[in-house]
Design a protein around this motif. Structure first.
Motif, PDB file in Angstrom:
ATOM      1  N   LEU A  21       1.081  -0.927  -0.095  1.00 34.89           N
ATOM      2  CA  LEU A  21       0.273   0.001   0.035  1.00 34.89           C
ATOM      3  C   LEU A  21       0.788   1.676   0.166  1.00 34.89           C
ATOM      4  O   LEU A  21       0.503   2.651  -0.347  1.00 34.89           O
ATOM      5  N   THR A  22       2.371   1.272   0.892  1.00 31.95           N
ATOM      6  CA  THR A  22       2.371   2.473   0.869  1.00 31.95           C
ATOM      7  C   THR A  22       3.867   2.791  -0.721  1.00 31.95           C
ATOM      8  O   THR A  22       3.512   3.764  -1.523  1.00 31.95           O
ATOM      9  N   ARG A  23       4.500   1.146  -1.565  1.00 30.92           N
ATOM     10  CA  ARG A  23       4.492   1.635  -2.663  1.00 30.92           C
ATOM     11  C   ARG A  23       3.523   2.780  -4.029  1.00 30.92           C
ATOM     12  O   ARG A  23       3.315   3.067  -4.276  1.00 30.92           O
ATOM     13  N   LEU A  24       2.519   1.874  -3.392  1.00 31.08           N
ATOM     14  CA  LEU A  24       1.142   2.406  -3.960  1.00 31.08           C
ATOM     15  C   LEU A  24       0.807   3.455  -4.133  1.00 31.08           C
ATOM     16  O   LEU A  24       0.972   4.359  -5.205  1.00 31.08           O
ATOM     17  N   TRP A  25       0.463   3.706  -2.908  1.00 32.86           N
ATOM     18  CA  TRP A  25       0.139   5.270  -2.273  1.00 32.86           C
ATOM     19  C   TRP A  25       1.794   6.331  -2.998  1.00 32.86           C
ATOM     20  O   TRP A  25       0.809   7.688  -3.607  1.00 32.86           O
ATOM     21  N   ASN A  26       2.664   5.648  -2.845  1.00 32.16           N
ATOM     22  CA  ASN A  26       4.319   7.147  -3.633  1.00 32.16           C
ATOM     23  C   ASN A  26       3.721   7.516  -4.665  1.00 32.16           C
ATOM     24  O   ASN A  26       4.551   8.044  -5.035  1.00 32.16           O
ATOM     25  N   TYR A  27       3.820   5.792  -5.513  1.00 34.11           N
ATOM     26  CA  TYR A  27       4.041   6.082  -6.840  1.00 34.11           C
ATOM     27  C   TYR A  27       2.777   6.523  -8.123  1.00 34.11           C
ATOM     28  O   TYR A  27       2.258   7.623  -8.684  1.00 34.11           O
ATOM     29  N   PHE A  28       1.517   6.125  -6.522  1.00 29.31           N
ATOM     30  CA  PHE A  28       0.778   7.170  -7.041  1.00 29.31           C
ATOM     31  C   PHE A  28       0.672   8.707  -6.821  1.00 29.31           C
ATOM     32  O   PHE A  28       0.386   9.378  -7.747  1.00 29.31           O
ATOM     33  N   THR A  29       0.828   8.937  -5.646  1.00 30.53           N
ATOM     34  CA  THR A  29       1.115  10.607  -5.584  1.00 30.53           C
ATOM     35  C   THR A  29       2.626  11.298  -6.407  1.00 30.53           C
ATOM     36  O   THR A  29       2.403  12.301  -7.020  1.00 30.53           O
ATOM     37  N   PHE A  30       3.430  10.518  -6.948  1.00 30.01           N
ATOM     38  CA  PHE A  30       3.774  11.461  -7.719  1.00 30.01           C
ATOM     39  C   PHE A  30       3.382  11.114  -9.061  1.00 30.01           C
ATOM     40  O   PHE A  30       3.474  12.164 -10.044  1.00 30.01           O
ATOM     41  N   SER A  31       2.708   9.980  -9.356  1.00 28.05           N
ATOM     42  CA  SER A  31       2.117  10.025 -10.780  1.00 28.05           C
ATOM     43  C   SER A  31       1.160  11.504 -11.092  1.00 28.05           C
ATOM     44  O   SER A  31       0.632  12.439 -11.675  1.00 28.05           O
ATOM     45  N   LEU A  32       0.652  11.481  -9.789  1.00 26.45           N
ATOM     46  CA  LEU A  32      -0.165  12.618 -10.127  1.00 26.45           C
ATOM     47  C   LEU A  32       0.049  13.879  -9.430  1.00 26.45           C
ATOM     48  O   LEU A  32      -0.152  15.159 -10.477  1.00 26.45           O
ATOM     49  N   GLY A  33       0.959  14.251  -9.164  1.00 24.86           N
ATOM     50  CA  GLY A  33       1.817  15.535  -9.293  1.00 24.86           C
ATOM     51  C   GLY A  33       2.473  16.005 -10.104  1.00 24.86           C
ATOM     52  O   GLY A  33       2.139  16.811 -10.876  1.00 24.86           O
ATOM     53  N   SER A  34       2.609  14.477 -11.280  1.00 22.45           N
ATOM     54  CA  SER A  34       3.012  14.929 -12.033  1.00 22.45           C
ATOM     55  C   SER A  34       2.528  15.451 -13.496  1.00 22.45           C
ATOM     56  O   SER A  34       2.632  16.277 -14.129  1.00 22.45           O
ATOM     57  N   MET A  35       1.054  15.250 -12.678  1.00 29.88           N
ATOM     58  CA  MET A  35      -0.198  15.621 -14.027  1.00 29.88           C
ATOM     59  C   MET A  35      -0.529  17.278 -13.842  1.00 29.88           C
ATOM     60  O   MET A  35      -0.839  17.631 -14.892  1.00 29.88           O
ATOM     61  N   VAL A  36      -0.909  16.880 -12.067  1.00 27.35           N
ATOM     62  CA  VAL A  36      -0.961  18.266 -11.867  1.00 27.35           C
ATOM     63  C   VAL A  36      -0.630  19.249 -12.425  1.00 27.35           C
ATOM     64  O   VAL A  36      -0.649  20.721 -13.134  1.00 27.35           O
ATOM     65  N   ARG A  37       1.195  18.878 -12.559  1.00 28.70           N
ATOM     66  CA  ARG A  37       1.964  20.291 -13.085  1.00 28.70           C
ATOM     67  C   ARG A  37       1.954  20.107 -13.984  1.00 28.70           C
ATOM     68  O   ARG A  37       2.736  21.272 -14.574  1.00 28.70           O
ATOM     69  N   ASP A  38       1.664  19.476 -15.329  1.00 31.05           N
ATOM     70  CA  ASP A  38       1.654  19.832 -16.856  1.00 31.05           C
ATOM     71  C   ASP A  38      -0.045  20.235 -16.717  1.00 31.05           C
ATOM     72  O   ASP A  38      -0.843  19.860 -17.291  1.00 31.05           O
ATOM     73  N   TRP A  39       0.369  21.807 -16.806  1.00 33.59           N
ATOM     74  CA  TRP A  39      -0.970  22.419 -16.849  1.00 33.59           C
ATOM     75  C   TRP A  39      -1.478  22.222 -18.767  1.00 33.59           C
ATOM     76  O   TRP A  39      -3.064  22.103 -18.719  1.00 33.59           O
ATOM     77  N   SER A  40      -0.705  22.217 -19.153  1.00 34.52           N
ATOM     78  CA  SER A  40      -1.213  22.055 -20.810  1.00 34.52           C
ATOM     79  C   SER A  40      -1.869  20.828 -20.881  1.00 34.52           C
ATOM     80  O   SER A  40      -2.959  20.161 -22.003  1.00 34.52           O
ATOM     81  N   PHE A  41      -1.821  19.447 -19.973  1.00 38.06           N
ATOM     82  CA  PHE A  41      -2.880  18.533 -20.240  1.00 38.06           C
ATOM     83  C   PHE A  41      -3.382  18.387 -19.852  1.00 38.06           C
ATOM     84  O   PHE A  41      -4.788  18.069 -20.814  1.00 38.06           O
ATOM     85  N   LEU A  42      -3.644  19.460 -18.899  1.00 37.70           N
ATOM     86  CA  LEU A  42      -5.057  19.206 -18.294  1.00 37.70           C
ATOM     87  C   LEU A  42      -5.682  20.523 -18.909  1.00 37.70           C
ATOM     88  O   LEU A  42      -6.794  20.031 -18.634  1.00 37.70           O
ATOM     89  N   ALA A  43      -4.996  20.938 -19.159  1.00 35.58           N
ATOM     90  CA  ALA A  43      -5.624  22.032 -20.271  1.00 35.58           C
ATOM     91  C   ALA A  43      -6.592  21.106 -20.985  1.00 35.58           C
ATOM     92  O   ALA A  43      -7.464  21.402 -21.885  1.00 35.58           O
ATOM     93  N   PHE A  44      -6.294  20.140 -21.910  1.00 31.67           N
ATOM     94  CA  PHE A  44      -6.308  19.527 -23.210  1.00 31.67           C
ATOM     95  C   PHE A  44      -7.362  19.436 -23.199  1.00 31.67           C
ATOM     96  O   PHE A  44      -8.082  18.699 -23.026  1.00 31.67           O
ATOM     97  N   ILE A  45      -7.177  17.975 -21.991  1.00 31.44           N
ATOM     98  CA  ILE A  45      -8.820  16.894 -21.316  1.00 31.44           C
ATOM     99  C   ILE A  45      -9.418  17.704 -21.153  1.00 31.44           C
ATOM    100  O   ILE A  45     -10.635  16.754 -20.867  1.00 31.44           O
ATOM    101  N   ILE A  46      -9.720  18.849 -20.027  1.00 28.75           N
ATOM    102  CA  ILE A  46     -10.604  19.829 -19.674  1.00 28.75           C
ATOM    103  C   ILE A  46     -11.261  20.564 -20.994  1.00 28.75           C
ATOM    104  O   ILE A  46     -12.603  20.316 -21.296  1.00 28.75           O
TER     105      ILE A  46
END
Length: 267
Positions: A21-46
């Motif tokens: 669960l710790t490994r899953l959570w750590n990688y999930f938060t890393f992936s989520l943080g990378s996605m949130v920081r990519d404003w162009s990606f968020l703008a595109f999908i929205i």
């Protein structure tokens, strides 16, 4: 087996589960943080599904008014499905950036298992799909779509579940294609599934062979499942089966691609 042995075994299993669960959570938060920081990606999908919805709603606005609110809500759900499809596939395909940056190679040195890797990607994709779907819903409300609260949540929940296999499709593309082509393949596949699946033009307005083909792709059934709380009638179990088959096939192809990516990353 003694009580002490049972206690030791139980403690070891609990420790293993906490580690997973710790490994899953750590990688999930890393992936989520990378996605949130990519404003162009968020703008595109929205922005993309909202723009498409407003475009089609503007063209067929009169027809929607003439045929009642169900038509307007149906168009909104179709465009929300398109937006969720794009968010799911693009969230899965972000693995290509990890491969090109060398992060994927570092990831292979950690105890993260393939199952934990896929689960983290799926959770990240859900976080991408919610704003994509929600933005289209907000645009629909602005244009006068009205449904009761339970129906709104039912549509949202069913679309999230029905579109989850598309995360695997994005992963497959990201694992099997090079960075230079993965983005183009993801976009073209998304558009092809949307057109063939009747998200832009209703399937019953297409030639017979296109209707047959459309009912074999998950995008069509995702839209039908999302529409079910509003349309009523029998639940589209055929669609659930088609989506399930796609999920199994994509999972197998993705597992093969994951092993291939590990081999090439270690060279």
């Amino acid at each position: 087996m003694t009580t002490a042995t049972l206690t030791t075994t139980t403690t070891r299993e609990a420790t293993t589960q906490r580690g997973a669960l710790t490994r899953l959570w750590n990688y999930f938060t890393f992936s989520l943080g990378s996605m949130v920081r990519d404003w162009s990606f968020l703008a595109f999908i929205i922005a993309m599904p909202v723009t498409m919805y407003l475009f089609f709603a503007g063209i067929y606005g009169g027809d929607m008014t003439d045929h009642g609110p169900e038509i307007a809500a149906g168009m909104m759900i179709s465009m929300a499905t398109y937006g969720g499809l794009g968010a799911a596939m693009n969230a899965g395909a972000t693995i290509q950036a990890e491969r090109s940056s060398g992060w994927f190679r570092n990831l292979m040195l950690t105890p993260l298992t393939p199952g934990e890797f896929i689960a983290a990607k799926v959770l990240t994709a859900v976080c991408a799909m919610v704003p994509a779907l929600g933005a289209v819903f907000v645009a629909g409300i602005v244009r006068g779509v009205r449904m009761d609260v339970a129906t709104w949540f039912a549509v949202l929940g069913l679309l999230l579940v029905a579109l989850l296999p598309m995360v695997l499709l994005g992963l497959v593309i990201g694992l099997w294609f090079k960075q230079q082509t993965a983005s183009a393949v993801t976009t073209l596949t998304m558009l092809a599934l949307s057109m063939i699946g009747g998200l832009f033009v209703p399937l019953d307005l297409m030639p017979q062979f296109m209707q047959t083909l459309g009912k074999a792709v998950p995008s069509y059934w995702a839209g039908q499942i999302g529409l079910w709380p509003l349309a009523g009638g029998d639940f589209p179990w055929e669609g659930a089966m088609v989506i399930g088959i796609w999920a199994v096939v994509l999972l197998i192809i993705g597992a093969l691609g994951y092993r291939r990516a590990i081999r090439t990353s270690r060279r």
